[in-house]
Write an enzyme that holds these catalytic residues in place. Structure first.
Site, PDB file in Angstrom:
ATOM      1  N   GLU A   1       0.828  -1.208   0.000  1.00 29.03           N
ATOM      2  CA  GLU A   1       0.000   0.000   0.000  1.00 29.03           C
ATOM      3  C   GLU A   1       0.860   1.254   0.000  1.00 29.03           C
ATOM      4  OE1 GLU A   1      -2.014  -2.984   2.892  1.00 29.03           O
ATOM      5  OE2 GLU A   1       0.000  -2.494   2.207  1.00 29.03           O
TER       6      GLU A   1
ATOM      7  N   CYS B   1       0.063   1.369   7.278  1.00 30.52           N
ATOM      8  CA  CYS B   1      -0.439   1.621   5.928  1.00 30.52           C
ATOM      9  C   CYS B   1      -1.781   2.331   5.975  1.00 30.52           C
ATOM     10  CB  CYS B   1      -0.539   0.321   5.138  1.00 30.52           C
ATOM     11  SG  CYS B   1       1.084  -0.348   4.708  1.00 30.52           S
TER      12      CYS B   1
END
Length: 150
Positions: free
Chosen positions: A67, A93
């Protein structure tokens, strides 16, 4: 999701390959990433192990998650976009997802749902009004054959 899964195959992590694909409100891809070491850090000189007496002898202090790489590799403003990711995002993330303006997470696996990290992720996502949903692919299958007939 197919692009996220395909990009995951680029990861050299022997135990967990994760990919992410960000699309804008027009379904145009604006970022792709997979879990790996930072640019300039040799994959053969840092550890890929999951356990060790010394945390610095594991992959965890070094790996950039899919991510984060997708956000860093993005080509456009991410506000209002969606991220497709193989694994539900960790709390680190999740902070990046929220800060970047992504408004929806579509994920396949939530295998760490009972961890503090994922519980914190879901708490932050709910507070920030970022939606998330698990994609059920059922028996859907994508096969790619890279063989070229000469």
């Amino acid at each position: 999701m197919g692009i996220a899964l395909l990009s995951a195959k680029r990861s050299k992590d022997p135990s967990t390959q994760v990919g992410a694909c960000i699309v804008n409100q027009y379904n145009k891809i604006v970022g792709i990433g997979y879990n790996g070491f930072p640019i300039g850090c040799d994959d053969d000189q840092l550890p890929w192990g999951k356990t060790s007496e010394d945390n610095n002898d594991t992959k965890y202090p070094y790996v950039v998650h899919a991510e984060a790489n997708a956000i860093l590799n993005s080509t456009k403003d991410l506000h209002g976009s969606r991220v497709y990711v193989a694994l539900f995002p960790c709390n680190e993330c999740t902070k990046l997802i929220i800060q970047s303006g992504i408004k929806e997470i579509i994920y396949l696996s939530d295998k760490y749902k009972d961890t503090d990290s994922v519980r914190a992720s879901k708490k932050m996502l709910d507070m920030a009004k970022v939606t998330y949903r698990q994609l059920d692919l059922g028996d859907f299958r994508i096969e790619i054959d890279f063989k070229i007939d000469k």
